[in-house]
Motif scaffolding. Structure first.
Motif, PDB file in Angstrom:
ATOM      1  N   MET A  36       0.824  -1.215   0.000  1.00  0.00           N
ATOM      2  CA  MET A  36       0.000   0.000   0.000  1.00  0.00           C
ATOM      3  C   MET A  36       0.855   1.261   0.000  1.00  0.00           C
ATOM      4  N   VAL A  37       1.923   1.265   0.793  1.00  0.00           N
ATOM      5  CA  VAL A  37       2.806   2.427   0.847  1.00  0.00           C
ATOM      6  C   VAL A  37       3.507   2.634  -0.488  1.00  0.00           C
ATOM      7  N   THR A  38       3.944   1.546  -1.112  1.00  0.00           N
ATOM      8  CA  THR A  38       4.631   1.652  -2.402  1.00  0.00           C
ATOM      9  C   THR A  38       3.713   2.238  -3.469  1.00  0.00           C
ATOM     10  N   ILE A  39       2.463   1.769  -3.540  1.00  0.00           N
ATOM     11  CA  ILE A  39       1.523   2.275  -4.542  1.00  0.00           C
ATOM     12  C   ILE A  39       1.186   3.742  -4.270  1.00  0.00           C
ATOM     13  N   THR A  40       0.915   4.058  -3.000  1.00  0.00           N
ATOM     14  CA  THR A  40       0.556   5.434  -2.657  1.00  0.00           C
ATOM     15  C   THR A  40       1.686   6.402  -2.964  1.00  0.00           C
ATOM     16  N   LEU A  41       2.903   6.013  -2.621  1.00  0.00           N
ATOM     17  CA  LEU A  41       4.042   6.895  -2.873  1.00  0.00           C
ATOM     18  C   LEU A  41       4.305   7.050  -4.371  1.00  0.00           C
ATOM     19  N   ALA A  42       4.129   5.974  -5.138  1.00  0.00           N
ATOM     20  CA  ALA A  42       4.322   6.071  -6.591  1.00  0.00           C
ATOM     21  C   ALA A  42       3.314   7.039  -7.205  1.00  0.00           C
ATOM     22  N   ILE A  43       2.058   6.978  -6.766  1.00  0.00           N
ATOM     23  CA  ILE A  43       1.043   7.909  -7.273  1.00  0.00           C
ATOM     24  C   ILE A  43       1.386   9.337  -6.877  1.00  0.00           C
ATOM     25  N   ALA A  54       2.150  12.339  -9.542  1.00  0.00           N
ATOM     26  CA  ALA A  54       1.331  13.547  -9.572  1.00  0.00           C
ATOM     27  C   ALA A  54       2.181  14.802  -9.376  1.00  0.00           C
ATOM     28  N   ARG A  55       3.134  14.745  -8.471  1.00  0.00           N
ATOM     29  CA  ARG A  55       3.959  15.918  -8.207  1.00  0.00           C
ATOM     30  C   ARG A  55       4.955  16.199  -9.329  1.00  0.00           C
ATOM     31  N   LYS A  56       5.492  15.155  -9.932  1.00  0.00           N
ATOM     32  CA  LYS A  56       6.541  15.342 -10.925  1.00  0.00           C
ATOM     33  C   LYS A  56       5.992  15.653 -12.307  1.00  0.00           C
ATOM     34  N   TRP A  57       4.920  14.958 -12.715  1.00  0.00           N
ATOM     35  CA  TRP A  57       4.464  15.082 -14.100  1.00  0.00           C
ATOM     36  C   TRP A  57       3.114  15.773 -14.236  1.00  0.00           C
ATOM     37  N   LEU A  58       2.292  15.780 -13.231  1.00  0.00           N
ATOM     38  CA  LEU A  58       0.988  16.431 -13.344  1.00  0.00           C
ATOM     39  C   LEU A  58       1.037  17.877 -12.880  1.00  0.00           C
ATOM     40  N   GLY A 102       1.679   6.560   8.684  1.00  0.00           N
ATOM     41  CA  GLY A 102       2.170   7.937   8.625  1.00  0.00           C
ATOM     42  C   GLY A 102       2.561   8.362   7.221  1.00  0.00           C
ATOM     43  N   ILE A 103       3.232   7.495   6.482  1.00  0.00           N
ATOM     44  CA  ILE A 103       3.623   7.826   5.110  1.00  0.00           C
ATOM     45  C   ILE A 103       2.392   7.934   4.207  1.00  0.00           C
ATOM     46  N   ILE A 104       1.434   7.030   4.384  1.00  0.00           N
ATOM     47  CA  ILE A 104       0.203   7.098   3.589  1.00  0.00           C
ATOM     48  C   ILE A 104      -0.551   8.390   3.888  1.00  0.00           C
ATOM     49  N   CYS A 105      -0.648   8.741   5.170  1.00  0.00           N
ATOM     50  CA  CYS A 105      -1.355   9.962   5.559  1.00  0.00           C
ATOM     51  C   CYS A 105      -0.675  11.200   4.977  1.00  0.00           C
ATOM     52  N   ALA A 106       0.648  11.211   4.953  1.00  0.00           N
ATOM     53  CA  ALA A 106       1.369  12.360   4.401  1.00  0.00           C
ATOM     54  C   ALA A 106       1.281  12.435   2.883  1.00  0.00           C
ATOM     55  N   SER A 107       0.951  11.325   2.222  1.00  0.00           N
ATOM     56  CA  SER A 107       0.934  11.295   0.756  1.00  0.00           C
ATOM     57  C   SER A 107      -0.441  11.464   0.153  1.00  0.00           C
ATOM     58  N   ILE A 108      -1.497  11.269   0.926  1.00  0.00           N
ATOM     59  CA  ILE A 108      -2.856  11.316   0.366  1.00  0.00           C
ATOM     60  C   ILE A 108      -3.183  12.674  -0.263  1.00  0.00           C
ATOM     61  N   LEU A 149      -4.974  15.098  -7.370  1.00  0.00           N
ATOM     62  CA  LEU A 149      -5.036  15.416  -8.794  1.00  0.00           C
ATOM     63  C   LEU A 149      -5.006  14.159  -9.643  1.00  0.00           C
ATOM     64  N   PHE A 150      -4.240  13.146  -9.222  1.00  0.00           N
ATOM     65  CA  PHE A 150      -4.161  11.902  -9.990  1.00  0.00           C
ATOM     66  C   PHE A 150      -5.525  11.226 -10.067  1.00  0.00           C
ATOM     67  N   PHE A 151      -6.189  11.098  -8.937  1.00  0.00           N
ATOM     68  CA  PHE A 151      -7.484  10.415  -8.927  1.00  0.00           C
ATOM     69  C   PHE A 151      -8.561  11.250  -9.606  1.00  0.00           C
ATOM     70  N   SER A 152      -8.509  12.568  -9.452  1.00  0.00           N
ATOM     71  CA  SER A 152      -9.516  13.403 -10.107  1.00  0.00           C
ATOM     72  C   SER A 152      -9.353  13.413 -11.619  1.00  0.00           C
ATOM     73  N   ARG A 153      -8.159  13.139 -12.110  1.00  0.00           N
ATOM     74  CA  ARG A 153      -7.942  13.120 -13.554  1.00  0.00           C
ATOM     75  C   ARG A 153      -8.215  11.750 -14.157  1.00  0.00           C
ATOM     76  N   TYR A 154      -7.726  10.685 -13.531  1.00  0.00           N
ATOM     77  CA  TYR A 154      -7.839   9.356 -14.123  1.00  0.00           C
ATOM     78  C   TYR A 154      -9.014   8.540 -13.584  1.00  0.00           C
ATOM     79  N   PHE A 155      -9.526   8.883 -12.429  1.00  0.00           N
ATOM     80  CA  PHE A 155     -10.684   8.186 -11.860  1.00  0.00           C
ATOM     81  C   PHE A 155     -11.699   9.208 -11.363  1.00  0.00           C
ATOM     82  N   PRO A 156     -12.235  10.022 -12.256  1.00  0.00           N
ATOM     83  CA  PRO A 156     -13.144  11.079 -11.796  1.00  0.00           C
ATOM     84  C   PRO A 156     -14.433  10.536 -11.205  1.00  0.00           C
ATOM     85  N   SER A 157     -14.932   9.402 -11.747  1.00  0.00           N
ATOM     86  CA  SER A 157     -16.188   8.862 -11.227  1.00  0.00           C
ATOM     87  C   SER A 157     -16.053   8.343  -9.812  1.00  0.00           C
ATOM     88  N   VAL A 158     -14.831   7.961  -9.422  1.00  0.00           N
ATOM     89  CA  VAL A 158     -14.607   7.458  -8.071  1.00  0.00           C
ATOM     90  C   VAL A 158     -14.277   8.591  -7.123  1.00  0.00           C
TER      91      VAL A 158
END
Length: 431
Positions: free
Chosen positions: A37-44, A48-52, A271-277, A282-291
Motif C-alpha cells: 500500500m505504501v509503495t503504490i501510494t508513494l508512486a502515485i 502527480a507531483r513530478k508530471w501532473l 504515517g507515510i500514507i497519511c502524508a501522501s494522500i 489530482l491523480f485520482f480526479s484526472r484518471y478516476f473522476p467517477s470514483v
C-alpha cells in the motif's frame, strides 16, 4: 544482551521447539500488505507531483527518503518473525537464533528513528510552505522550531543507538555478566516517549491553520479524514510505548518485542500514507473522476451542442455563435413562432454589441405589409453570420402613441434542410 537472572530462567517452562505457541502469521500478512500500500501510494504521489503538477518539493524528497527505511523496517520484522522465530516466547526460541535476531533488532532501532523523523520532516516541510505563503508568522516560527526538534531528536537517538554498547557487539552477545552498555531500558523508554510526543505535535500543529481556512464542507471532511489517519498513527505510537515499557519490565523479551515491532510498522506505514494522500488528489480526479468526485453534474433532457461558443452574456439574453463548421451557419431548423401582438415582452434592455469576422450575404427580402408599414420595401444588407436571435433598433416606424416610441425589431434567421436562408423582420409589441 544481558541474560535474566538464573532464578528467572529456572522458572521458565520446558522449551518446546516442535509446536510452540506463536503469534501466527499476522505480522507477515499485515507487514507485506502495508508495504504494498505504501509503495503504490508513494508512486502515485511522486507521479502527480513530478508530471501532473510539476511542483516537486522538499516534502517529496523527505517522504522518498522515509520510504526506504520504513519499508526495510517492515521487511526485516517479517524476516525476523518467519526465519528467526521471533514470534514465540523467549524460552521456546532456539538458542542459535538469538544472536542474528538481536542484530536485526539493533538495525530496526536505527531504521525506525530515521523513518519516523523523515516522515515528520516531510509533513512539516509542507506545512512550512503553507504558513509562509499565508503570512502567519507565529505558525511559521512554530513549524521551524518543530523541524529543529525533530531533526535533533533523530540525530541524537541514532547516535546513542550506535554507541549504546562499547564495543557494539555486546548488544547481541548473550552474557550473564555486566556489560559496558548504557541503561538500555531508560534509552528505550525515552526514545519511544519522545517519538510519540513529536507524533502528536506534527498531527495537531496544522489543526489551527486548517480550521482558519474558509473551505467548503466537502474539503473540511477530507481534512478531518486526514487528521483521523494521523490520530490513528499516533495511537499506534502510544501502543508501541506500552509494549516498549513491557520490554523493560518483563523477561519474555522475544514475545513482547513482536508486539512493539507490529505497532511500530503500523505507525510508520500509516504515517507515510497519511502524508501522501493530499498529493494524490489530482491523480485520482484526472484518471478516476467517477470514483473521486463527490459532486455530480445535473442531467437535463435537453441536448446541448458544445461546439456553440458563448459570445455575449447579459442579464436579458445570451448570444451564441456556432464554431462547428466553417462553411455554413448553424441555425435552428425549427424556429419558435414569433410573439403575437397581444403578448407584451420587455425587449427594451440594452445589449452588448455582437462582433464577428465572418459575414454572409443575405438576399434582398421584402418586408410584408402590416400595420406598422403601409408599403413594401426591399432590404439588402450584409449581416454577421450567427445563429439565433438578433435585436436591432427599429427606425422609421410611426409611433402609435407617446408611450411606445422606443421599439425594437426582431430579426429571426433560420434555415431549413433544403432552403436558402430567409430573413423575416418582426416588430416588437408596443409597451
Amino acid at each position: 544482551m544481558q541474560l535474566p537472572p538464573t532464578s528467572v530462567i529456572e522458572s521458565w517452562p520446558t522449551p518446546n521447539y516442535v509446536n510452540p505457541e506463536t503469534r501466527g502469521r499476522l505480522g507477515m500478512i499485515v507487514g507485506l500488505l502495508l508495504a504494498v500500500m505504501v509503495t503504490i501510494t508513494l508512486a502515485i504521489r511522486l507521479y502527480a507531483r513530478k508530471w501532473l503538477t510539476q511542483r516537486f518539493g522538499l516534502d517529496d524528497v523527505f517522504i522518498m527518503l522515509a520510504y526506504l527505511p520504513a519499508t526495510t523496517y517492515t521487511i526485516i520484522g517479517v524476516i525476523t518473525e518467519e526465519k528467526f522465530q521471533w514470534n514465540r516466547h523467549t524460552w521456546d526460541l532456539e538458542p542459535e537464533l538469538f544472536v542474528p535476531g538481536l542484530q536485526l533488532i539493533l538495525a530496526n532501532q536505527i531504521l525506525f528513528n530515521l523513518a519516523t523523523s523523515l516522515t515528520k520532516l516531510s509533513i512539516l516541510s509542507l506545512l512550512y510552505r503553507l504558513t509562509s505563503a499565508s503570512g502567519d508568522r507565529k505558525m511559521t516560527i512554530a513549524v521551524l522550531v518543530s523541524i529543529a526538534v525533530v531533526s535533533l531528536n533523530c540525530f541524537v537517538f541514532i547516535l546513542v543507538s550506535i554507541y549504546q554498547c562499547t564495543p557494539l557487539s555486546e548488544f547481541w552477545e548473550l552474557s550473564s555478566k555486566p556489560q559496558n552498555c548504557i541503561d538500555q531500558d531508560a534509552h528505550l523508554r525515552a526514545i519511544n516517549l519522545i517519538n510519540t510526543l513529536t507524533d502528536w505535535l506534527v498531527v495537531l500543529l496544522p489543526l489551527k491553520t486548517a480550521l482558519g481556512l474558509n473551505l467548503p464542507a466537502r474539503k473540511i471532511g477530507i481534512i478531518i479524514f486526514l487528521f483521523g489517519l494521523g490520530v490513528l498513527a499516533s495511537s499506534a505510537g502510544i501502543a508501541r510505548c506500552y509494549f516498549a515499557w513491557m520490554l523493560t519490565t518483563s523477561f519474555d523479551s522475544v514475545w513482547d518485542n513482536w508486539s512493539s515491532w507490529f505497532c511500530s510498522a503500523l505507525e510508520l506505514n500509516i504515517g507515510i500514507i497519511c502524508a501522501s494522500i493530499p498529493a494524490t488528489k489530482l491523480f485520482f480526479s484526472r484518471y478516476f473522476p467517477s470514483v473521486f468526485e463527490t459532486t455530480f453534474r445535473q442531467r437535463s433532457s435537453m441536448a446541448i451542442d458544445w461546439n456553440i461558443k458563448l459570445v455575449t452574456q447579459s442579464p436579458s439574453l445570451p448570444t451564441f455563435i456556432d464554431r462547428s463548421s466553417s462553411s455554413s451557419t448553424f441555425l435552428p431548423q425549427h424556429p419558435p413562432p414569433p410573439l403575437s401582438y397581444p403578448q407584451r415582452a420587455n425587449l427594451n434592455k440594452p445589449l452588448p454589441p455582437i462582433v464577428s469576422d465572418r459575414h454572409v450575404d443575405l438576399e434582398a427580402q421584402t418586408v410584408p405589409e402590416n400595420e406598422f408599414s403601409s408599403y413594401p420595401r426591399p432590404l439588402k444588407t450584409s449581416l454577421p453570420q450567427r445563429a439565433g436571435v438578433r435585436f436591432s433598433p427599429c427606425r422609421n416606424l410611426p409611433p402609435s402613441n407617446s408611450e411606445s416610441q422606443d421599439r425594437t425589431t426582431i430579426l429571426i434567421m433560420y434555415r431549413a434542410d433544403n432552403e436558402s436562408v430567409p430573413m423575416h423582420q418582426y416588430p416588437a409589441a408596443p409597451h
